[in-house]
Write a protein that holds these residues in place. Structure first.
Motif, mmCIF file in Angstrom:
data_model
loop_
_atom_site.group_PDB
_atom_site.id
_atom_site.type_symbol
_atom_site.label_atom_id
_atom_site.label_comp_id
_atom_site.label_asym_id
_atom_site.label_seq_id
_atom_site.Cartn_x
_atom_site.Cartn_y
_atom_site.Cartn_z
ATOM 1 N N TYR A 96 0.792 -1.223 0.000
ATOM 2 C CA TYR A 96 0.000 0.000 0.000
ATOM 3 C C TYR A 96 0.835 1.288 0.000
ATOM 4 O O TYR A 96 0.556 2.219 -0.756
ATOM 5 N N THR A 97 1.843 1.326 0.874
ATOM 6 C CA THR A 97 2.496 2.604 1.156
ATOM 7 C C THR A 97 3.326 3.132 -0.010
ATOM 8 O O THR A 97 3.129 4.261 -0.469
ATOM 9 N N PHE A 98 4.270 2.328 -0.479
ATOM 10 C CA PHE A 98 5.160 2.833 -1.519
ATOM 11 C C PHE A 98 4.428 3.154 -2.827
ATOM 12 O O PHE A 98 4.709 4.193 -3.447
ATOM 13 N N PRO A 99 3.461 2.337 -3.265
ATOM 14 C CA PRO A 99 2.706 2.737 -4.458
ATOM 15 C C PRO A 99 1.977 4.080 -4.288
ATOM 16 O O PRO A 99 1.911 4.877 -5.230
ATOM 17 N N THR A 100 1.464 4.321 -3.088
ATOM 18 C CA THR A 100 0.790 5.594 -2.837
ATOM 19 C C THR A 100 1.785 6.751 -2.828
ATOM 20 O O THR A 100 1.561 7.808 -3.441
ATOM 21 N N GLU A 101 2.899 6.570 -2.143
ATOM 22 C CA GLU A 101 3.850 7.669 -1.981
ATOM 23 C C GLU A 101 4.591 8.009 -3.274
ATOM 24 O O GLU A 101 5.126 9.116 -3.409
ATOM 25 N N LEU A 102 4.620 7.088 -4.217
ATOM 26 C CA LEU A 102 5.219 7.397 -5.522
ATOM 27 C C LEU A 102 4.496 8.554 -6.225
ATOM 28 O O LEU A 102 5.086 9.267 -7.042
ATOM 29 N N LYS A 103 3.234 8.762 -5.903
ATOM 30 C CA LYS A 103 2.466 9.851 -6.515
ATOM 31 C C LYS A 103 3.022 11.221 -6.153
ATOM 32 O O LYS A 103 2.732 12.219 -6.823
ATOM 33 N N PHE A 104 3.853 11.266 -5.081
ATOM 34 C CA PHE A 104 4.306 12.554 -4.567
ATOM 35 C C PHE A 104 5.532 13.076 -5.306
ATOM 36 O O PHE A 104 6.114 14.090 -4.918
ATOM 37 N N GLN A 105 5.883 12.418 -6.409
ATOM 38 C CA GLN A 105 6.821 13.015 -7.353
ATOM 39 C C GLN A 105 6.198 14.246 -8.018
ATOM 40 O O GLN A 105 6.899 15.128 -8.497
ATOM 41 N N ASP A 106 4.881 14.257 -8.056
ATOM 42 C CA ASP A 106 4.116 15.366 -8.649
ATOM 43 C C ASP A 106 3.847 16.397 -7.550
ATOM 44 O O ASP A 106 3.040 16.170 -6.649
ATOM 45 N N LYS A 107 4.508 17.549 -7.634
ATOM 46 C CA LYS A 107 4.371 18.539 -6.571
ATOM 47 C C LYS A 107 2.953 19.083 -6.466
ATOM 48 O O LYS A 107 2.463 19.360 -5.361
ATOM 49 N N THR A 108 2.281 19.224 -7.573
ATOM 50 C CA THR A 108 0.900 19.718 -7.529
ATOM 51 C C THR A 108 0.015 18.760 -6.749
ATOM 52 O O THR A 108 -0.817 19.185 -5.923
ATOM 53 N N TYR A 109 0.191 17.475 -7.003
ATOM 54 C CA TYR A 109 -0.588 16.483 -6.243
ATOM 55 C C TYR A 109 -0.201 16.523 -4.768
ATOM 56 O O TYR A 109 -1.072 16.481 -3.886
ATOM 57 N N ALA A 110 1.115 16.606 -4.501
ATOM 58 C CA ALA A 110 1.576 16.653 -3.114
ATOM 59 C C ALA A 110 0.954 17.836 -2.379
ATOM 60 O O ALA A 110 0.524 17.714 -1.227
ATOM 61 N N ARG A 111 0.883 18.976 -3.039
ATOM 62 C CA ARG A 111 0.310 20.158 -2.384
ATOM 63 C C ARG A 111 -1.176 19.967 -2.115
ATOM 64 O O ARG A 111 -1.698 20.373 -1.061
ATOM 65 N N THR A 135 10.550 10.381 -0.195
ATOM 66 C CA THR A 135 11.928 10.561 -0.656
ATOM 67 C C THR A 135 12.045 11.672 -1.697
ATOM 68 O O THR A 135 13.162 11.972 -2.131
ATOM 69 N N PHE A 136 10.951 12.290 -2.089
ATOM 70 C CA PHE A 136 10.962 13.302 -3.141
ATOM 71 C C PHE A 136 10.984 14.704 -2.527
ATOM 72 O O PHE A 136 10.047 15.081 -1.800
ATOM 73 N N PRO A 137 12.015 15.500 -2.796
ATOM 74 C CA PRO A 137 12.109 16.826 -2.179
ATOM 75 C C PRO A 137 10.893 17.702 -2.432
ATOM 76 O O PRO A 137 10.514 18.511 -1.569
#
Length: 452
Positions: A96-111, A135-137
């Motif tokens: 669950y976790t890593f597939p979800t957190e991969l989306k946070f390469q997209d800063k717009t989505y992260a915000r 892991t994505f700045p």
């Protein structure tokens, strides 16, 4: 300048070590005056009313006003995957976790998630949290940008994991990239406004020795930074850490050898600790985040709160929702589970001990007691206004309080509050939160939408 009037509760001392009535400060009718983002004055209404007669005052009748709640361990990128089904820690991370957190390469989505996450915290009365990112700045930048707009106190940092086999290749960083990106982010965000940076190796098993050494290097270069991680959560995890770091005497020693254990170091979970580990944590003045909801949800085990708060090995302890392994954003619901974890070990967690952990105890565990955690003038005006009877069950329970409203002495008023507050600790959730103030500004009120 503005003020709020009502019943107030905060803590002067730790009720695990002092008589509870000496540890609390309860004003049945108090006045708290805010000047900008700080508390300017606080005391009994009848003693302050004349002095502040011209100050605009909002009266929260039949409510309990407290310092805002402190969540010492939570994952903002897991907001969408809360209540994932059926796995324990390592399998849960992979599925669950890593597939979800991969989306946070997209800063717009992260915000977009950061905004939603912060609004959920405010809805639950939480005004400070120690937060894992990815892991994505860009996920860190997005988070601190959202925090800055709200002038809210959050601790967060780039969450490192570089060991092969523990996460997908596209999610992992390296020891060098973690160091370089963390350094850049610290320079950009640490102590800017109310933002605070945590050097964040996700957990020992996820990091190589090289990455942990880089964490130690960063701590040496930025000694005012926090360190946030996981430790001794799951038996399988602990066994694999022992295999990965054969030179270390135990899980804690992995971090000790990296030079990152001390004040401002928080170990999330710390369920399966030896007496020696408790002693070393006590001596180093580091802290533990007690995450009972997550520990029960993933079947990880029962934290020994009685050991951590003993006279022999006193350790700083705060509460963590650990959302999304935890199944809520609510510190009140976490307290419900904390009570049960203590009961399963033949211990009692009183309402005052629980609410201390949620406020001043959490602040002290993060070394923030000079800024937040109580209602002393000079601290930030971070407040939660609680409705102690927002549901039919709690209203009926309060109606049948054995300390009747006709008993008006302060002793009886305090006993009545204690009875109703314990009901809220066991049965409360976001419905119990009437309003949340951050830096003197009303950022949430019970209308279903954030004020921000």
């Amino acid at each position: 300048m503005k003020a709020i009037r009502g019943a107030f509760l905060d803590f002067l001392h730790d009720p695990f070590y002092r008589d509870e009535q000496e540890a609390i400060r309860y004003l049945p009718d108090g006045l708290l005056v805010m000047d900008g983002e700080k508390i300017a004055d606080f005391g009994r209404f009848d003693e302050l009313a004349e002095k502040y007669a011209d100050v605009s005052t909002h009266h929260y009748a039949n409510r309990l006003i407290m310092p805002g709640f402190v969540d010492t361990h939570v994952h903002y990128p897991q907001t969408e995957m809360i209540a994932a089904y059926g796995e324990q820690l390592l399998e849960w991370l992979e599925k669950y976790t890593f597939p979800t957190e991969l989306k946070f390469q997209d800063k717009t989505y992260a915000r977009s998630v950061a905004d939603r996450f912060l609004n959920m915290l405010l809805m639950n009365g939480t005004t400070t949290a120690q937060v894992f990112t990815t892991t994505f700045p860009q996920s860190v930048d997005a988070f601190f940008e959202a925090c800055s707009e709200r002038n809210i106190c959050m601790i967060a940092g780039l969450t490192g994991i570089d060991r092969e086999g523990l996460a997908p290749a596209e999610y992992r960083d390296t020891a060098d990239s973690f160091y370089a990106n963390s350094k850049d982010l610290i320079e950009r965000w640490h102590m800017k406004g109310r933002n605070k940076y945590a050097i964040t190796p996700r957990f020992a098993l996820g990091s190589t020795r090289e990455q942990l050494d880089r964490c130690g290097q960063l701590k040496g270069e930025y000694p005012t930074a926090w360190v946030n991680t996981h430790m001794s959560e799951n038996h399988k995890e602990i066994a694999q850490v022992a295999e990965a770091f054969p030179e270390a005497s135990d899980y804690l020693n992995v971090y000790e050898r990296a030079g990152i254990v001390g004040p401002k170091f928080t170990a999330g979970h710390a369920i399966h600790l030896s007496d020696d580990a408790f002693q070393r944590m006590s001596a180093s003045k580091c802290s533990i985040s007690f995450c009972p909801s997550s520990n029960l949800y993933l079947g990880s085990g029962l934290f020994m709160i009685h050991k951590a708060k003993s006279l022999e090995t006193p350790v700083l302890v705060g509460l963590g929702t650990d959302m999304g392994a935890g199944d809520c954003f609510s510190i009140l619901r976490v307290l419900n589970d904390a009570y049960k974890v203590a009961a399963l070990q033949s211990q009692k967690l009183s309402v005052f001990k629980g609410l201390y952990l949620a406020t001043l105890g959490g602040a002290k565990s993060l070394m923030l007691e000079d800024e937040i955690g109580s209602l002393d003038p000079g601290k930030y005006a971070d407040l939660v206004v609680l409705d102690l009877s927002p549901t039919p069950a709690l209203a009926f329970r309060a109606q049948n309080n054995p300390f009747g409203k006709d008993q008006t002495s302060e002793e009886h008023q305090c006993a009545r509050m204690e009875h109703d507050a314990f009901g809220t600790m066991m049965l409360g959730d976001e419905r119990s939160v009437e309003a949340t103030y951050v830096s003197g500004q009303l950022l949430y009120r019970k209308t279903g939408t954030p004020v921000h």
